[in-house]
Design a protein around this motif. Sequence first.
Motif, mmCIF file in Angstrom:
data_model
loop_
_atom_site.group_PDB
_atom_site.id
_atom_site.type_symbol
_atom_site.label_atom_id
_atom_site.label_comp_id
_atom_site.label_asym_id
_atom_site.label_seq_id
_atom_site.Cartn_x
_atom_site.Cartn_y
_atom_site.Cartn_z
ATOM 1 N N GLU A 132 7.358 5.442 -8.088
ATOM 2 C CA GLU A 132 8.203 4.288 -7.776
ATOM 3 C C GLU A 132 7.393 3.191 -7.080
ATOM 4 O OE1 GLU A 132 11.418 5.789 -5.459
ATOM 5 O OE2 GLU A 132 12.135 7.120 -7.047
ATOM 6 N N GLN A 133 6.539 3.594 -6.149
ATOM 7 C CA GLN A 133 5.704 2.625 -5.447
ATOM 8 C C GLN A 133 4.750 1.941 -6.417
ATOM 9 O OE1 GLN A 133 6.203 2.301 -2.045
ATOM 10 N NE2 GLN A 133 4.915 0.463 -2.059
ATOM 11 N N ALA A 136 6.466 -0.961 -8.249
ATOM 12 C CA ALA A 136 6.548 -2.142 -7.382
ATOM 13 C C ALA A 136 5.176 -2.792 -7.222
ATOM 14 C CB ALA A 136 7.106 -1.744 -6.022
ATOM 15 N N CYS A 137 4.148 -1.957 -7.098
ATOM 16 C CA CYS A 137 2.786 -2.463 -6.910
ATOM 17 C C CYS A 137 2.334 -3.276 -8.116
ATOM 18 C CB CYS A 137 1.845 -1.292 -6.660
ATOM 19 S SG CYS A 137 0.127 -1.770 -6.335
ATOM 20 N N VAL A 139 4.033 -4.934 -10.154
ATOM 21 C CA VAL A 139 4.769 -6.199 -10.259
ATOM 22 C C VAL A 139 4.356 -7.178 -9.162
ATOM 23 C CG1 VAL A 139 7.060 -7.256 -10.106
ATOM 24 C CG2 VAL A 139 6.753 -5.143 -11.401
ATOM 25 N N ALA A 140 4.182 -6.672 -7.935
ATOM 26 C CA ALA A 140 4.042 -7.544 -6.774
ATOM 27 C C ALA A 140 2.610 -7.827 -6.340
ATOM 28 C CB ALA A 140 4.817 -6.936 -5.592
ATOM 29 N N HIS A 141 1.662 -6.956 -6.689
ATOM 30 C CA HIS A 141 0.315 -7.098 -6.141
ATOM 31 C C HIS A 141 -0.709 -7.435 -7.218
ATOM 32 C CE1 HIS A 141 1.927 -4.258 -2.823
ATOM 33 N NE2 HIS A 141 2.090 -5.526 -2.490
ATOM 34 N N CYS A 216 0.284 -0.488 -0.665
ATOM 35 C CA CYS A 216 0.780 0.721 -1.325
ATOM 36 C C CYS A 216 -0.118 1.929 -1.082
ATOM 37 C CB CYS A 216 0.934 0.473 -2.823
ATOM 38 S SG CYS A 216 2.112 -0.845 -3.204
#
Length: 232
Positions: A132-133, A136-137, A139-141, A216
């Motif tokens: 899950e992390q 997000a990683c 997409v965001a980083h 992350c």
Amino acid sequence: MQLLNFFLSALRPDDLAALSPGLAEVSLSPGQVLFEPGAAVDSIYFPGSACVSLVTVLSDGKAVETSTVGRESAVGLMDAITDQPARGRVFVQVGGSAMRASSSTYRARLRESPALLKLTLLHARANALQAEQGVACNVAHDVHGRLARWLLMTQDRVGADTFPLTQEYMAVMTGVQRSTVSIMASALKKAGVIDYARGTVRILDRTTLLRHACECYSIVGQQFNDLRTTPT
């Protein structure tokens, strides 16, 4: 029996005694496929010095890594305990040692041991949170932070500063083109953070690499560190 794997080291003595007759030490080779999508998961692997990747294979053949497992946990837990086929491809990223257990034997012990069930669910939860992390990683980083994170995670999982890792696989890890990875890896090498030649990476300056990594890395790492101190 030398237990390099943190999951096995966390077993209660009675659980370890029950599983030990069915545990076998194996040597895993780089690129070795443990499970293909749809295959029966008849074994659980507990890496020692090996590092294993779980990837989702898309319809166009592109493979995207969703998580990695090294000495901190186990490979195939949820599929094995539910007796379900693999959903993705599972292959060896970095060759090395591992312990292998029969899934059926493991399920039988689960029915008798609440402590083993709790430990298994805690690790399954941590592995799911890592995936899950990672979503997000991605997409965001930016790719720079993601590459640093994966290099640090691989170093942690194999327990060594030097490990085999191709640019092709770094591209799978970060979800970008190989040419982009080449530029990023070259920049880290020029800065003296890593050395890289002929598919082998050496971490030279972990402190600086930590500064490059996105948040992350510490989040995922803390999840597994917590497991080492959680009583079962």
